[in-house]
Design a protein around this motif. Sequence first.
Motif, PDB file in Angstrom:
ATOM      1  N   PHE A 151      -3.022   5.051  -0.015  1.00 38.65           N
ATOM      2  CA  PHE A 151      -3.445   3.642  -0.097  1.00 38.65           C
ATOM      3  C   PHE A 151      -3.471   2.779   1.103  1.00 38.65           C
ATOM      4  O   PHE A 151      -2.582   2.628   1.659  1.00 38.65           O
ATOM      5  N   GLY A 152      -4.730   2.551   1.514  1.00 37.45           N
ATOM      6  CA  GLY A 152      -4.765   1.625   2.764  1.00 37.45           C
ATOM      7  C   GLY A 152      -4.575   0.147   2.392  1.00 37.45           C
ATOM      8  O   GLY A 152      -4.665  -0.220   1.149  1.00 37.45           O
ATOM      9  N   ALA A 153      -4.577  -0.725   3.339  1.00 40.97           N
ATOM     10  CA  ALA A 153      -4.596  -2.294   3.111  1.00 40.97           C
ATOM     11  C   ALA A 153      -5.440  -2.645   2.240  1.00 40.97           C
ATOM     12  O   ALA A 153      -5.144  -3.676   1.310  1.00 40.97           O
ATOM     13  N   GLU A 154      -6.606  -2.052   2.214  1.00 41.32           N
ATOM     14  CA  GLU A 154      -7.740  -2.609   1.364  1.00 41.32           C
ATOM     15  C   GLU A 154      -7.476  -2.467  -0.035  1.00 41.32           C
ATOM     16  O   GLU A 154      -8.252  -2.958  -0.946  1.00 41.32           O
ATOM     17  N   HIS A 155      -6.647  -1.403  -0.545  1.00 38.00           N
ATOM     18  CA  HIS A 155      -6.601  -1.051  -1.867  1.00 38.00           C
ATOM     19  C   HIS A 155      -5.477  -2.162  -2.552  1.00 38.00           C
ATOM     20  O   HIS A 155      -5.524  -2.283  -3.800  1.00 38.00           O
ATOM     21  N   PHE A 156      -4.741  -3.060  -2.142  1.00 41.50           N
ATOM     22  CA  PHE A 156      -3.899  -3.894  -2.382  1.00 41.50           C
ATOM     23  C   PHE A 156      -4.604  -5.064  -2.740  1.00 41.50           C
ATOM     24  O   PHE A 156      -5.535  -5.462  -1.818  1.00 41.50           O
ATOM     25  N   PRO A 157      -3.719  -6.186  -3.391  1.00 39.59           N
ATOM     26  CA  PRO A 157      -4.375  -7.533  -3.628  1.00 39.59           C
ATOM     27  C   PRO A 157      -4.284  -8.287  -2.288  1.00 39.59           C
ATOM     28  O   PRO A 157      -3.356  -7.990  -1.512  1.00 39.59           O
ATOM     29  N   GLY A 158      -5.119  -9.382  -1.993  1.00 40.79           N
ATOM     30  CA  GLY A 158      -5.305 -10.228  -1.173  1.00 40.79           C
ATOM     31  C   GLY A 158      -3.897 -11.069  -0.718  1.00 40.79           C
ATOM     32  O   GLY A 158      -3.686 -11.164   0.416  1.00 40.79           O
ATOM     33  N   GLU A 159      -3.084 -11.295  -1.585  1.00 42.30           N
ATOM     34  CA  GLU A 159      -1.887 -11.887  -1.425  1.00 42.30           C
ATOM     35  C   GLU A 159      -0.860 -10.889  -0.878  1.00 42.30           C
ATOM     36  O   GLU A 159      -0.714  -9.930  -1.253  1.00 42.30           O
ATOM     37  N   GLY A 160       0.126 -11.331  -0.070  1.00 42.73           N
ATOM     38  CA  GLY A 160       1.058 -10.536   0.431  1.00 42.73           C
ATOM     39  C   GLY A 160       0.630  -9.783   1.649  1.00 42.73           C
ATOM     40  O   GLY A 160      -0.334  -9.773   2.225  1.00 42.73           O
ATOM     41  N   ASP A 161       1.629  -9.146   2.213  1.00 42.69           N
ATOM     42  CA  ASP A 161       1.738  -8.558   3.379  1.00 42.69           C
ATOM     43  C   ASP A 161       1.736  -7.011   3.122  1.00 42.69           C
ATOM     44  O   ASP A 161       2.829  -6.434   3.536  1.00 42.69           O
ATOM     45  N   TRP A 162       0.909  -6.354   2.488  1.00 43.97           N
ATOM     46  CA  TRP A 162       0.943  -5.028   2.115  1.00 43.97           C
ATOM     47  C   TRP A 162       0.669  -3.858   3.301  1.00 43.97           C
ATOM     48  O   TRP A 162      -0.298  -4.075   4.121  1.00 43.97           O
ATOM     49  N   GLN A 163       1.700  -2.901   3.247  1.00 44.87           N
ATOM     50  CA  GLN A 163       1.525  -1.839   4.398  1.00 44.87           C
ATOM     51  C   GLN A 163       0.831  -0.489   3.652  1.00 44.87           C
ATOM     52  O   GLN A 163       1.182  -0.453   2.624  1.00 44.87           O
ATOM     53  N   PRO A 164      -0.254  -0.072   4.427  1.00 43.01           N
ATOM     54  CA  PRO A 164      -0.612   1.211   3.988  1.00 43.01           C
ATOM     55  C   PRO A 164       0.388   2.364   3.445  1.00 43.01           C
ATOM     56  O   PRO A 164       1.410   2.372   4.234  1.00 43.01           O
ATOM     57  N   GLU A 165       0.258   2.977   2.295  1.00 47.11           N
ATOM     58  CA  GLU A 165       1.197   4.031   1.904  1.00 47.11           C
ATOM     59  C   GLU A 165       0.777   5.190   2.324  1.00 47.11           C
ATOM     60  O   GLU A 165      -0.692   5.751   1.956  1.00 47.11           O
ATOM     61  N   LEU A 166       1.452   6.114   2.839  1.00 49.40           N
ATOM     62  CA  LEU A 166       1.269   7.394   3.289  1.00 49.40           C
ATOM     63  C   LEU A 166       1.574   8.282   2.107  1.00 49.40           C
ATOM     64  O   LEU A 166       2.785   8.484   1.949  1.00 49.40           O
ATOM     65  N   LEU A 167       0.978   9.502   1.775  1.00 47.11           N
ATOM     66  CA  LEU A 167       1.375  10.591   0.923  1.00 47.11           C
ATOM     67  C   LEU A 167       2.084  11.637   1.637  1.00 47.11           C
ATOM     68  O   LEU A 167       1.356  12.341   2.431  1.00 47.11           O
TER      69      LEU A 167
END
Length: 177
Positions: A151-167
């Motif tokens: 999941f890249g940053a583009e998959h998360f909602p615009g609010e917040g400071d989401w980091q990409p998730e590596l599988l």
Amino acid sequence: MSSTPDSARGGTATLPRPEVIRHPDVGDGAAMWRVARDSRRLDLNPPYAYLLWARDFAATSLVAEVDGEVGGFVSGFRRPEAPGTLMVWQIAVDESCRGRGLAGQLLDELARRTGAHTLETTITEGNPASIRLFESFARRQGAGHHVTDLFGAEHFPGEGDWQPELLHRITPLRGTG
């Protein structure tokens, strides 16, 4: 979700083992939430989610009791499209119980009890302790450990400071053929 180990080593230590490692029940939900909250590394879910997890995913989750209290937990589920794959959602150890190798013990025991062929989890690049925990688990299992983008940053909602998730995909697990 990010995962949090009990020590920077990520392996099991020769310190005392927990009194009991068991599947959770609803009565453990509040303690699981507290351990997750106090870890300051996990994405904290509402208490309700931990209660549901302890009820509906108890067969693929464990708690560790230390001195009669929940000192750590691992929560997971079998992927519906791949029932031989155990997805570890969260793992956390109370600060008072760290340095005992408890996170590694929880992972080892969960793999043993579920008989899963593959373990998956997601970890952000900014969580090196969790990366070391799962690398150590893969070595103990004698399994391959492959890391890919999930999941890249583009998959998360615009609010917040989401980091990409590596599988992190660890397979084949020991004793599963």
